[in-house]
Design a protein around this motif. Structure first.
Motif, PDB file in Angstrom:
ATOM      1  N   ARG A  51       0.697  -1.252   0.116  1.00 10.85           N
ATOM      2  CA  ARG A  51      -0.094   0.047  -0.117  1.00 10.85           C
ATOM      3  C   ARG A  51       0.896   1.266   0.011  1.00 10.85           C
ATOM      4  NH1 ARG A  51      -4.005  -1.017   3.874  1.00 10.85           N
ATOM      5  NH2 ARG A  51      -5.559  -1.227   2.564  1.00 10.85           N
ATOM      6  N   ASP A  52       1.943   1.272   0.455  1.00 11.18           N
ATOM      7  CA  ASP A  52       2.891   2.407   0.297  1.00 11.18           C
ATOM      8  C   ASP A  52       3.288   2.950  -0.647  1.00 11.18           C
ATOM      9  OD1 ASP A  52       2.763   1.970   3.211  1.00 11.18           O
ATOM     10  OD2 ASP A  52       4.963   1.292   3.300  1.00 11.18           O
ATOM     11  N   ARG A  53       3.138   2.051  -1.900  1.00 16.06           N
ATOM     12  CA  ARG A  53       3.242   2.480  -3.032  1.00 16.06           C
ATOM     13  C   ARG A  53       2.185   2.756  -3.634  1.00 16.06           C
ATOM     14  NH1 ARG A  53       7.812   0.018  -6.091  1.00 16.06           N
ATOM     15  NH2 ARG A  53       6.583   1.202  -7.822  1.00 16.06           N
ATOM     16  N   LEU A  54       0.910   3.018  -3.441  1.00 17.78           N
ATOM     17  CA  LEU A  54      -0.091   3.322  -4.082  1.00 17.78           C
ATOM     18  C   LEU A  54      -0.892   4.523  -3.543  1.00 17.78           C
ATOM     19  CD1 LEU A  54      -1.632  -0.453  -3.663  1.00 17.78           C
ATOM     20  CD2 LEU A  54      -0.413   0.510  -5.733  1.00 17.78           C
ATOM     21  N   LYS A  55      -1.483   5.296  -4.550  1.00 23.53           N
ATOM     22  CA  LYS A  55      -2.282   6.313  -4.203  1.00 23.53           C
ATOM     23  C   LYS A  55      -3.901   5.901  -4.710  1.00 23.53           C
ATOM     24  CE  LYS A  55      -1.904   9.721  -6.969  1.00 23.53           C
ATOM     25  NZ  LYS A  55      -1.057  10.759  -7.611  1.00 23.53           N
ATOM     26  N   GLY A  56      -4.748   5.898  -3.604  1.00 20.22           N
ATOM     27  CA  GLY A  56      -6.125   5.229  -3.711  1.00 20.22           C
ATOM     28  C   GLY A  56      -6.142   3.766  -3.884  1.00 20.22           C
ATOM     29  N   CYS A  98      -8.098  -2.239 -10.724  1.00 22.51           N
ATOM     30  CA  CYS A  98      -8.309  -1.129 -10.136  1.00 22.51           C
ATOM     31  C   CYS A  98      -7.759  -0.063 -11.296  1.00 22.51           C
ATOM     32  CB  CYS A  98      -7.649  -0.973  -8.968  1.00 22.51           C
ATOM     33  SG  CYS A  98      -8.748   0.038  -7.603  1.00 22.51           S
ATOM     34  N   ALA A 101      -6.980   3.697  -9.249  1.00 24.05           N
ATOM     35  CA  ALA A 101      -5.860   3.796  -8.361  1.00 24.05           C
ATOM     36  C   ALA A 101      -4.654   4.148  -9.185  1.00 24.05           C
ATOM     37  CB  ALA A 101      -5.840   2.773  -7.578  1.00 24.05           C
ATOM     38  N   THR A 102      -3.721   4.484  -8.629  1.00 25.87           N
ATOM     39  CA  THR A 102      -2.376   4.864  -9.464  1.00 25.87           C
ATOM     40  C   THR A 102      -1.193   4.602  -8.618  1.00 25.87           C
ATOM     41  OG1 THR A 102      -2.228   7.073  -9.177  1.00 25.87           O
ATOM     42  CG2 THR A 102      -2.963   6.168 -11.362  1.00 25.87           C
ATOM     43  N   PRO A 103      -0.198   3.933  -8.861  1.00 29.25           N
ATOM     44  CA  PRO A 103       1.203   3.839  -8.025  1.00 29.25           C
ATOM     45  C   PRO A 103       1.770   5.209  -7.773  1.00 29.25           C
ATOM     46  CG  PRO A 103       1.575   2.750 -10.148  1.00 29.25           C
ATOM     47  CD  PRO A 103       0.107   3.298 -10.179  1.00 29.25           C
ATOM     48  N   LEU A 104       2.303   5.491  -6.769  1.00 29.75           N
ATOM     49  CA  LEU A 104       3.190   6.552  -6.339  1.00 29.75           C
ATOM     50  C   LEU A 104       4.356   6.737  -7.237  1.00 29.75           C
ATOM     51  CD1 LEU A 104       2.839   6.693  -2.573  1.00 29.75           C
ATOM     52  CD2 LEU A 104       1.851   8.551  -4.196  1.00 29.75           C
ATOM     53  N   LYS A 106       4.729   6.914 -10.538  1.00 26.40           N
ATOM     54  CA  LYS A 106       4.403   5.790 -11.734  1.00 26.40           C
ATOM     55  C   LYS A 106       5.283   6.162 -12.835  1.00 26.40           C
ATOM     56  CE  LYS A 106       0.402   7.548 -14.169  1.00 26.40           C
ATOM     57  NZ  LYS A 106      -0.778   7.654 -14.127  1.00 26.40           N
TER      58      LYS A 106
END
Ligand SMILES: Cc1cc2nc3c(=O)[nH]c(=O)nc-3n(C[C@H](O)[C@H](O)[C@H](O)COP(=O)(O)O)c2cc1C
Length: 228
Positions: A51-56, A98, A101-104, A106
């Motif tokens: 989750r630390d690498r994800l936004k939303g 998803c 959602a996007t990865p931080l 990216k």
């Protein structure tokens, strides 16, 4: 349960337990991803992140998919990760495609993610638990392959495909109406790959030998086909 049977039991999971999947499950998943079959000529890359690498998004973990920017590459990601979606749910984990959602941080070759994690959400009990179009709205025949295709997940549940059965071939053409016209193009490209995976698994379950999987045409004239 086989992957084919999981088609009739899976669901998009949006509620997860905080406890992470155990290390053995994560390394099994990595092994599965390293060996998962992709469409001819395609070579998407996959990365497991937390989750630390994800936004939303909803899930504590995700598989990020990377590829060149082409329609066939997105169809391939749909096809490949739908095998993984079914595999995860078959292992008792939850998963959800998803698009939002996007990865931080990216990278330009990032395409989409599949969230996953532990869940206590139960499997569906069968076809009647799915909200889908009627079978003859998505296929020219009512048969076991069309029934498995009908349950494929799709962005905003658009179900943007129409199946035509002919001699030793199944073709799914893009059929996007209404809200689908304003969806970003790439999302229904994943949907086309996802339905291709369900068609392939159903044909194999019926004892057919799949000879060729193909992506044909482009844009709203795109189709996927299976020759057997
Ligand atoms: C390409 C793709 C993108 C999706 N994006 C999202 C999303 O951003 N958020 C979400 O809640 N569900 C998302 N979904 C899940 C769909 O809403 C879901 O598959 C559909 O409503 C059918 O429900 P089911 O998967 O439970 O059968 C996505 C599905 C696909 C195939």
């Amino acid at each position: 349960m086989t992957l084919y049977e999981t088609i009739f039991a899976r669901r998009s999971v949006r509620r997860y337990d905080e406890e992470p999947p155990d290390a053995a499950a994560l390394s099994e998943l990595q092994r599965y991803l390293d060996n998962v079959g992709q469409l001819p000529g395609q070579s998407a890359g996959f990365e497991i992140v937390d989750r630390d690498r994800l936004k939303g998004g909803f899930a504590p973990y995700a598989i990020l998919a990377y590829s060149e920017e082409s329609e066939a590459a997105c169809v391939n990601i749909g096809y490949t990760l739908q095998g993984v979606d079914l595999w995860l749910q078959n292992q008792g984990l939850g998963s959800v495609w998803c698009g939002m959602a996007t990865p931080l941080g990216k990278s330009p070759d990032y395409r989409i993610l599949l969230g996953f994690g532990r869940t206590s959400m139960p499997h569906r009990k069968g076809e009647d638990d799915f909200k889908r179009k009627g079978i003859l709205e998505i296929s020219n025949e009512d048969n076991a392959v069309a029934r498995a295709a009908r349950l494929a997940p799709s962005a905003v549940n658009l179900q943007p495909w129409f199946l035509t059965f002919s001699d030793r071939q199944v073709e799914a053409k893009v059929n996007v109406r209404g809200i689908g016209r304003v969806l970003p193009g790439r999302l229904w490209l994943f949907d086309m790959g996802i339905v291709l995976r369900h068609i392939e698994l159903a044909l194999t379950h019926e004892g057919k030998v799949v000879k060729e999987l193909a992506v044909n045409g482009s844009g709203r004239s795109l189709s996927v086909s299976v020759r057997y």
